[in-house]
Write a protein that holds these residues in place. Structure first.
Motif, short mmCIF file in Angstrom:
data_model
loop_
_atom_site.label_atom_id
_atom_site.label_comp_id
_atom_site.label_asym_id
_atom_site.label_seq_id
_atom_site.Cartn_x
_atom_site.Cartn_y
_atom_site.Cartn_z
N TYR A 415 -3.35 -3.44 10.61
CA TYR A 415 -3.04 -2.50 9.53
C TYR A 415 -2.18 -3.20 8.49
CZ TYR A 415 -4.41 0.64 13.28
OH TYR A 415 -5.10 1.24 14.30
N CYS A 416 -2.42 -2.87 7.21
CA CYS A 416 -1.58 -3.39 6.14
C CYS A 416 -0.23 -2.69 6.21
CB CYS A 416 -2.24 -3.16 4.78
SG CYS A 416 -1.13 -3.53 3.41
N LYS A 417 0.84 -3.48 6.25
CA LYS A 417 2.17 -2.88 6.39
C LYS A 417 2.56 -2.10 5.15
CE LYS A 417 4.90 -5.48 9.73
NZ LYS A 417 5.81 -6.63 9.92
N LYS A 418 2.01 -2.52 4.00
CA LYS A 418 2.42 -1.89 2.74
C LYS A 418 1.65 -0.60 2.45
CE LYS A 418 3.34 -3.12 -2.07
NZ LYS A 418 2.81 -3.98 -3.14
N CYS A 419 0.30 -0.68 2.52
CA CYS A 419 -0.47 0.51 2.13
C CYS A 419 -1.14 1.20 3.31
CB CYS A 419 -1.51 0.15 1.07
SG CYS A 419 -2.91 -0.77 1.72
N GLY A 420 -1.05 0.60 4.51
CA GLY A 420 -1.59 1.26 5.69
C GLY A 420 -3.09 1.09 5.89
N GLU A 421 -3.73 0.30 5.01
CA GLU A 421 -5.17 0.07 5.14
C GLU A 421 -5.51 -0.54 6.51
OE1 GLU A 421 -7.49 0.99 3.33
OE2 GLU A 421 -9.19 -0.40 3.33
N THR A 422 -6.63 -0.07 7.11
CA THR A 422 -7.08 -0.64 8.38
C THR A 422 -8.00 -1.82 8.10
OG1 THR A 422 -7.02 1.57 9.32
CG2 THR A 422 -8.20 -0.10 10.57
N LYS A 442 -4.84 -11.64 2.58
CA LYS A 442 -4.12 -10.55 1.94
C LYS A 442 -4.93 -9.26 2.03
CE LYS A 442 -5.80 -11.87 -2.57
NZ LYS A 442 -6.18 -11.75 -3.73
N CYS A 443 -4.22 -8.15 1.87
CA CYS A 443 -4.86 -6.84 1.95
C CYS A 443 -5.81 -6.66 0.77
CB CYS A 443 -3.80 -5.75 1.95
SG CYS A 443 -4.47 -4.08 1.81
N PRO A 444 -7.08 -6.33 1.03
CA PRO A 444 -8.02 -6.17 -0.08
C PRO A 444 -7.66 -4.98 -0.98
CG PRO A 444 -9.01 -5.46 1.99
CD PRO A 444 -7.69 -6.08 2.33
N LYS A 445 -6.84 -4.09 -0.48
CA LYS A 445 -6.52 -2.89 -1.26
C LYS A 445 -5.28 -3.09 -2.14
CE LYS A 445 -6.29 2.09 -0.35
NZ LYS A 445 -5.99 3.04 0.74
N CYS A 446 -4.19 -3.63 -1.52
CA CYS A 446 -2.93 -3.72 -2.30
C CYS A 446 -2.46 -5.16 -2.48
CB CYS A 446 -1.84 -2.89 -1.63
SG CYS A 446 -1.18 -3.66 -0.14
N GLY A 447 -3.13 -6.12 -1.84
CA GLY A 447 -2.75 -7.51 -2.04
C GLY A 447 -1.60 -7.99 -1.18
ZN ZN Z 1 -2.48 -2.92 1.71
#
Ligand code: ZN
Ligand code: ZN
Length: 769
Positions: A415-422, A442-447
């Motif tokens: 899980y992304c720690k920042k935005c919670g994306e799985t 990096k997280c594809p959603k928030c980087g």
């Molecule tokens: Zn994220």
């Protein structure tokens, strides 16, 4: 007249050990090696949990599966007969917890896994030794383990392949929960048991004055009561519809709702609806849009919402609630009742129904597809298809696949720690997100580049349900997969229809849009002599080793094949196994007698020879058909019947003199019958038949094919059987009555004799005149 080719005068179980040694020197005998054009037969053998040993019922079940494998080889197919050990899961974890007195959640994860690994290795190969000793012809050189990195990676890769299809979702919702295992459960993990309980009748005050009596087995859940229901047609409560009642001890007000779910005959006819007492409560909460209250937590203790019951375990809270009701004069009565209680099938304690966060796999939406697959698969016995259909119909929730345990396959997610994306990694590797670095930049959603790994694991059925894909090398070897999928046969017990069979069907549908198997063979259960299932708690578990030493594996196998129709449960009796051993002895003695005559290339047949050959043709035809149909009962019993009631007492007796005189027709027929009978029985009694075959005819019998009926034998010869048997019986009886010693065998009282009556046959064959 030569010497008998079998040196041992009598069959002994110890001879099986010598046969085993011989087989060990020929490890390629059962290798899966299809020749060009040869049909392939794949068996998805149940991978057992490697406890130290099997009880005799399990030995017999695996023996039945082995008979099918051997028969298929002898029918000309290349048989893939794998063997695996299912080592993941709560079984081994509980062993470690009990041994160390320390529950899993108090352990360091790494240390606990190491301890489980150590424990499972120490169980050793007792089970493999037993499987080999009873003659299983599986591919032991490639035994697989479900807790290997390879298998776990495979299980994860199927999950990751399905991940983009949106089949999995995560949700906080009421689920079956085991407070001992501290993990959510699937419906398949639950067993129902009649347990003594108390039916508590309480007085609810009405806000409009007066009171209403309500009976419950769960007074500790009063805090979570949000409604009272009564049946709309129940005249006793007609005036209360829409009124409000005050919940005893907690004093909040709840509506009285007319609802058809209420049972006028239960208790007072009025019932309280609590979050989350059971499935009915859950449905009503949804329907009536009530706000749930969490009264029990994940460790099975009452939450602060339960007020004075806070911190107590459920049983203690129930007692205290009854005391408080009594003290407040709100208790009408307490009656003992038997109550169907849902239990955790692993830890055998009552489960709870609580709200928790879990991963689910969609299954309800595939019900129609899965039902169709159930009809596309052939079941043996046919009636057991209904077990699968009934289970499919009974499901009410999707499959909770996450568990809060350690010695399992990890859920490969971060899980992304920042935005919670799985985030899901690519399939192929074995992932341990609780300890491995995240395989993402990096997280594809928030980087963001900060991730946290999922710390939960899969339900072990997530692993087991890909066994057919694993052994057909789906995703790894396309040509092999194309040749072997769907798998020819899934043999298994009834008790895992709702788990192993169901989940495999579900997985094969979502992965391949296909049935998982052509055929499903459901074997019966081995019961004790009184017809009870074997349980350690009942003290009726039979250790197979003493039986193997005393009677031999062939006797145990002959017993189980001949005891019941396919799929029926069977009572295990030592006396009957002893009877089956006598049959093996009979086979040995007859073979030894025949082996003392040279086998001629051909001979002039007399009508007597044609008669037994016509009977043999019948036996061959029916046995081949039965083996094709996975029926072991018929070849076991017909083969036994042929040997014991026709061939030995009648034919052999009648042609003895001719054979001694060198008559080639008699000698040729004796050998023809022996050759064919041995091959027909080889799948069932592999030790004795192989030993005899090697000594008399050379080469191993398990590389042979099942015999075909002989041309040129008039089938009408078999019409003489009844007259001939009666005539012989009559002659022998007269001779006996006249006191003639060499008077032939005493006929058995009835033709369809049971195994244990094998002892009744008189031994008259001699190897020397
Ligand atoms: Zn994220
Ligand atoms: Zn449990």
């Amino acid at each position: 007249m030569a010497d008998a080719k079998l040196p041992e005068k009598a069959w002994e179980p110890s001879i099986e050990e010598e046969v085993l040694d011989l087989w060990k020197r020929e490890p390629d005998s059962y290798r899966f090696d299809p020749q060009p054009g040869q049909p392939v037969y794949v068996i998805d053998t149940p991978p057992p949990y490697p406890s130290g040993s099997w009880h005799v019922g399990a030995v017999m079940a695996y023996s039945l599966i082995d008979m099918i494998a051997r028969a298929q080889r002898m029918l000309g197919r290349a048989v893939l007969f794998p063997f695996g050990l299912d080592r993941n899961g709560i079984n081994i974890e509980r062993t470690v917890e009990k041994k160390t007195g320390k529950p899993l959640h108090k352990w360091d994860r790494e240390a606990f896994i190491a301890e489980c690994r150590k424990e499972i290795e120490s169980i050793g190969s007792g089970l493999l030794e037993l499987a080999t000793r009873v003659g299983m012809s599986a591919d032991f050189a490639h035994t697989y383990y479900t807790d290997s990195d390879e298998y776990r990676a495979y299980s994860q890769s199927i999950f990751l392949e399905l991940w983009p299809k949106g089949l999995f979702y995560r949700g906080e919702r009421p689920t079956f929960w085991c407070p001992v295992c501290e993990t959510p459960l699937a419906e398949a993990d639950i067993e129902y048991e009649e347990r003594p309980s108390s039916l508590v009748t309480m007085r609810f005050q009405l806000t409009s004055g007066g009171e209403i009596h309500i009976a419950t087995t769960r007074p500790e859940l009063l805090a979570a009561c949000r409604a009272v229901i009564v049946h709309p047609d129940d005249a006793r409560f007609a005036e209360l519809h829409g009124k409000r009642a005050r919940v005893p001890l907690y004093c909040h007000e709840v509506p009285i709702v007319p609802h058809p779910t209420a049972k006028p005959e239960f208790g007072s006819g009025a019932a309280m609806i609590c979050s989350y007492g059971d499935m009915v409560d859950l449905a009503l909460f949804r329907e009536l849009r009530l706000e749930p209250v969490k009264a029990i937590d994940e460790s099975g203790r009452m939450t602060p919402a339960a007020g004075s019951l806070k911190g107590l375990k459920v049983e203690a809270a129930r007692k205290k609630a009854i005391e408080e009701l009594r003290a407040a004069d709100l208790l009408e009565k307490v009656e003992p009742i038997q109550h169907m209680t849902p239990m955790c099938s692993r830890s055998l304690n009552p489960i709870e129904f609580i709200s928790s966060d879990a991963w689910y796999m969609k299954q309800l939406e595939f019900r129609d597809d899965l039902r169709r697959l159930a009809h596309e698969m052939e079941f043996r016995p046919t009636r057991h298809r209904q077990l699968l259909l009934d289970w499919m119909d009974s499901l009410t929730i999707d499959w909770p696949i996450s568990r809060r345990r350690y010695y399992h396959t990890e859920i490969p997610l971060w899980y992304c720690k920042k935005c919670g994306e799985t985030l899901a990694p690519p399939p192929g590797k074995y992932y341990r997100p609780w300890k491995d670095p995240a395989p993402f930049e990096k997280c594809p959603k928030c980087g963001s580049n900060a991730f946290v790994g999922e710390d939960r694991v899969f339900d072990t059925w997530m692993d087991s349900s890909v066994s057919n894909l694993f052994l057909t090398r789906y995703g790894k070897d396309p040509a092999f997969f194309a040749a072997t999928f769907p798998v020819s046969l899934r043999p298994q017990g009834r008790e895992i229809v709702r788990t192993w069979l169901y989940y495999t069907t579900l997985k094969s549908w979502v992965v391949r849009r296909s049935k998982p198997f052509h055929r499903v063979f459901i074997h019966g259960l081995g019961l004790d002599a009184r017809g009870r299932a074997m349980h350690r708690t009942l003290g009726n578990v039979i250790d197979p080793w003493p039986l193997i030493r005393k009677y031999g594996a062939d006797a145990i196998r002959a017993f189980v094949a001949g005891e019941t129709n396919p799929g029926d449960d069977f009572r295990i009796s030592e006396q009957k196994i002893g009877g089956a051993a006598k049959f093996v002895t009979k086979l040995w003695n007859v073979a030894r007698f025949i082996s003392s005559f040279e086998e001629p290339d051909a001979g002039k047949l007399q009508p007597t020879d044609e008669w037994i050959l016509a009977e043999l043709n019948r036996l061959i035809e029916s046995s081949r058909g039965a083996y094709e149909d996975l029926n072991l009962f018929l070849p076991a019993n017909r083969g036994r019947d042929f040997l014991w009631n026709l061939f030995a007492p009648h034919y052999v007796e009648m042609v003895k003199a001719r054979a001694y005189e060198g008559d080639t027709g008699a000698r040729w027929t004796l050998h023809a019958c022996l050759r064919d009978l041995l091959r027909l029985l080889a799948p069932i009694v592999p030790f004795s038949t192989d030993r005899i075959w090697r000594a008399v005819y050379g080469g191993g019998i398990h590389a042979e094919r099942l015999p075909m009926p002989r041309d040129g034998i008039p089938a009408s010869r078999a019409d003489f059987t009844e007259g001939l048997v009666t005539f012989n019986a009559d002659v022998w009886k007269r001779k006996r009555d006249q006191g003639l010693a060499e008077a032939g065998p005493r006929p058995e009282p009835e033709r369809r004799a049971a195994w244990d009556r094998g002892a009744a046959g008189t031994e008259t064959l001699r190897t020397r005149p």
